[in-house]
Design a protein around this motif. Structure first.
Motif: not given
Ligand SMILES: Cc1cc2nc3c(=O)[nH]c(=O)nc-3n(C[C@H](O)[C@H](O)[C@H](O)COP(=O)(O)OP(=O)(O)OC[C@H]3O[C@@H](n4cnc5c(N)ncnc54)[C@H](O)[C@@H]3O)c2cc1C
Length: 504
Positions: A201, A56, A35, A412
Motif C-alpha cells: 500500500s 501485484n 449482503f 462494518t
Molecule cells: C489495497 C489492496 C490491494 C490488494 N492487491 C492485491 C493483489 O494485487 N493481488 C492479490 O492477490 N491480492 C491483493 N489484495 C488482497 C485482497 O484482499 C484479495 O485479493 C481480495 O480482494 C480479498 O477479497 P475479499 O472478498 O475476501 O475481501 P474484500 O475485498 O475486503 O471484500 C469484503 C467485503 O465485505 C464487505 N463487508 C464487510 N463487513 C460486512 C458486513 N458486516 N456485512 C456485509 N458486508 C460486509 C465489505 O464491504 C467488502 O466489500 C489486496 C488487498 C488490498 C487491501
C-alpha cells in the motif's frame, strides 16, 4: 438451500461462481442473498482508482474462478473495457481497477446463470450486524430485522490500516490511503509526505503521488524499513525438501514442528534451487539500504530461487507446516519474521520497482527504518522520531498504510465480529481473525466444535491458516466452502472434498 453471503467482494463472487459452476445443484432451487453495504464485487482492493495501482500478480494468473487461471486473461482479451486488449501478455500487470471491472462483469454473468438455473439471487446493500446458529441454520440480523438461512458464509475481507501513533484527527493525517484518487490530491504539492509503512500500500501511495505530479520529498517509514521484493515471471517450482511428507515425518518424531526444523528445510530447498538463503535474507536485514535491496531484486528478476521456493511452499506446504507449529512458534514467527516473509511472498510488479528506484536515485524518495514515534506538532505538521539518532525532516502530511496482526477487522466487519464473539458463535483466534476448521471454513464454537451453518472465507481465517487474504487463497477457500456445502446439503453425494490444495 438458502444461503447468506456476508460480504459481496471477490470472495463472495468466487463463492457464487463455484456454486453456479457446480453440477451438484442443477435442478435445485437455491436462494442466495448477498449482503454488501459498499462496493459490490470490487471489494477494497479492486475499486475504481488511479491506474497506477496495479494488481501485484501477472494477469495470466489472476482469476476468480478456481482451477481456471486464464479466466481473467480471456475476459481481458475479449475487449470488455472499450478497447482491444488482445495483446495483453500472460505476464503483464494490469491496474486493479480493470480487475474490478472483471469482477463486476463476472458477478453479473454468475447472476444471469443463476437465474437460468431458476435460482433466486438477491443483493441487500446493508451491513450484517450479527449472525448466530439457529435450529441447524443461521440467523442473520441487519438493522431491518433477522432472517433465517441454512448457511451463512462470512466473506468480510481485509481491514483498514491501523493508526499505531494515534494520529487520527490531526490536520494533514490520512488514516487510509484509499481511494488514492481522493486522498492523494490532498497531499500533492511541494510538502514532505511521510508514509507509515513500507508494504504494497505504501508503494501504491508513492506511485500515486508521482503520477499526480507531487514535487516534494516522500519518505516511507517503518520499524524495519523493508520494501516488498519484485515479482519474477511465474514458474512452477518442484519442492524436494520442504514437503508435506518431510513436515509429517518431523511431527511424527517430535509431536510438533520446530521452527528450527522448518528453517532447515527452507534453507535446504533454497540451496537446492541455487541460492544462499542466508545471503538472500540478509538483503532484508537491518542496515541494508532499501534501494540496494530493490536493485538486487531487479538484478535477479529472471532467476530468484528464494521467491520461487517461497511461492511453491505457500501453495503446497504452508497449511500443514503452519498447523504443525506450536502456538508460541507461530507467535514468534509472526512477531519476528512476518515483515521479511511478506516481502518475499508479496512482491511488487517490476514496473513499480523501477519507478521507486528512479525516485530514490533522484532523491525524491527515501525509506527510513527504526521509526519509534510519529507525533503531530502543535505548530502544524509532524515529527518523526527514529532510534539511533537518524533524522527524518518534519512532515507536512502523513498517510497511514500499516496493518497489524494477521487479520484485522475494521469498518462494518468489526461490529459483526464483536457481536458474534460476544454471543459465542465466533471465537477469536489469538493471532487474528476467528477460529475455523481449515478446508471447510466452519467456524468453531467456544467448545471447539465446527458449526456447519457458519463458515468463513479469506482474511478472517488467517490466524488459523496463515496468509489467507490473497486473491488466489480467497478463491481457493471459496471453492472449498462451496464444495463443502454440496457435501453437506447437496441432493446427491458429490466427490469428496479435496483439501490438498488449501495451502495457498
Ligand atoms: C489495497 C489492496 C490491494 C490488494 N492487491 C492485491 C493483489 O494485487 N493481488 C492479490 O492477490 N491480492 C491483493 N489484495 C488482497 C485482497 O484482499 C484479495 O485479493 C481480495 O480482494 C480479498 O477479497 P475479499 O472478498 O475476501 O475481501 P474484500 O475485498 O475486503 O471484500 C469484503 C467485503 O465485505 C464487505 N463487508 C464487510 N463487513 C460486512 C458486513 N458486516 N456485512 C456485509 N458486508 C460486509 C465489505 O464491504 C467488502 O466489500 C489486496 C488487498 C488490498 C487491501
Amino acid at each position: 438451500m438458502k444461503v447468506a453471503v456476508i460480504g459481496g467482494g471477490p470472495a463472495g463472487v468466487a463463492f457464487l461462481d463455484s456454486l453456479v459452476q457446480s453440477e451438484v445443484w442443477a435442478g435445485e432451487p437455491l436462494d442466495i442473498t448477498i449482503f454488501e453495504p459498499a462496493r459490490l464485487a470490487r471489494g477494497r482492493a479492486y475499486r475504481k482508482d488511479l491506474d497506477c495501482a496495479l494488481v501485484n500478480r501477472q494477469a495470466g494468473y489472476m482469476s476468480v474462478r478456481e482451477g481456471d487461471r486464464g479466466h481473467f486473461l480471456r475476459w481481458l482479451r475479449e475487449a470488455p473495457v472499450g478497447r482491444s486488449l488482445d495483446d495483453v501478455a500472460v505476464e503483464s500487470f494490469v491496474s486493479r481497477r480493470v480487475f474490478g471491472d472483471y469482477l463486476v462483469a463476472h458477478l453479473a454473468s454468475c447472476r444471469a446463470r443463476a437465474e437460468r438455473l431458476g435460482w433466486r439471487v438477491v443483493v441487500r446493500p446493508e451491513p450484517v450486524l450479527d449472525v448466530a446458529p439457529a435450529g441447524g441454520g443461521a440467523l442473520v440480523r441487519t438493522a431491518g430485522g433477522a432472517e433465517r438461512f441454512d448457511h451463512a458464509v462470512l466473506c468480510m475481507g481485509t481491514g483498514e490500516p491501523a493508526d499505531p501513533y494515534r494520529l487520527t484527527g490531526a490536520p494533514g493525517f490520512h488514516p487510509d490511503p484509499y481511494p488514492l484518487a481522493t486522498v492523494l490530491p490532498q497531499a500533492v504539492g511541494r510538502g514532505h509526505v511521510v508514509v507509515l509503512g513500507t508494504g504494497l500500500s505504501a508503494v501504491d501511495v508513492v506511485l500515486g503521488l508521482l503520477t499526480l505530479g507531487h514535487e516534494g520529498p516522500i519518505t516511507l517509514v517503518s520499524r524495519r524499513g523493508v520494501l516488498p521484493g519484485v515479482r519474477t515471471p511465474q514458474r512452477d517450482h518442484e519442492l524436494r525438501h520442504l514437503t508435506v511428507e518431510a513436515v509429517d515425518r518431523l511431527v511424527l518424531c517430535d509431536g510438533r514442528l520446530r521452527l528450527s526444523e522448518l528453517w532447515r528445510l527452507f534453507q535446504q530447498e533454497v540451496r537446492a534451487a541455487g541460492a544462499d538463503p542466508v545471503a538472500e535474507l540478509a538483503w532484508l536485514g537491518p542496515g541494508v539500504p532499501a534501494h540496494d535491496h530493490l536493485r538486487h531484486q531487479l538484478d535477479i528478476i529472471d532467476d530468484n530461487p528464494m521467491q520461487a521456493v517461497m511461492m511453491a511452499a505457500l501453495h503446497r506446504v504452508k497449511l500443514r507446516a503452519w498447523r504443525a507449529l506450536a502456538e508460541r512458534s507461530q507467535r514468534f514467527l509472526v512477531a519476528s519474521h512476518n515483515t521479511r516473509l511478506k516481502a518475499v511472498y508479496n512482491p511488487m510488479p517490476p514496473r513499480s520497482a523501477r519507478t521507486l528506484l528512479g525516485a530514490m536515485e533522484s532523491g525524491r524518495l527515501a525509506v527510513s527504518s527504526s521509526v519509534i514515534d510519529v507525533g503531530a506538532r502543535s505548530s502544524g505538521g509532524f515529527e518523526v522520531s527514529v532510534a539511533g539518532g537518524a533524522r527524518v525532516p518534519h512532515a507536512d502530511v502523513v498517510i497511514g498504510t500499516t496493518r497489524q496482526g494477521l487479520a484485522t477487522a475494521s469498518g462494518t466487519a468489526r461490529p459483526l465480529l464483536e457481536a458474534m464473539t460476544a454471543s459465542g458463535s465466533a471465537v477469536p483466534h489469538p493471532l487474528g481473525g476467528v477460529r475455523v476448521r481449515p478446508g471447510t471454513g466452519e467456524l468453531l464454537s467456544a467448545a471447539g466444535r465446527p458449526q456447519p451453518s457458519l463458515r468463513a472465507v479469506g482474511e478472517l481465517t488467517s490466524g488459523e491458516v496463515y496468509y489467507a487474504g490473497s486473491l488466489f487463497a480467497v478463491v481457493h477457500a471459496a471453492a472449498a466452502v462451496a464444495r463443502a456445502l454440496s457435501e453437506q446439503d447437496g441432493p446427491e453425494p458429490s466427490t469428496p472434498i479435496d483439501l490438498s490444495g488449501v495451502n495457498a
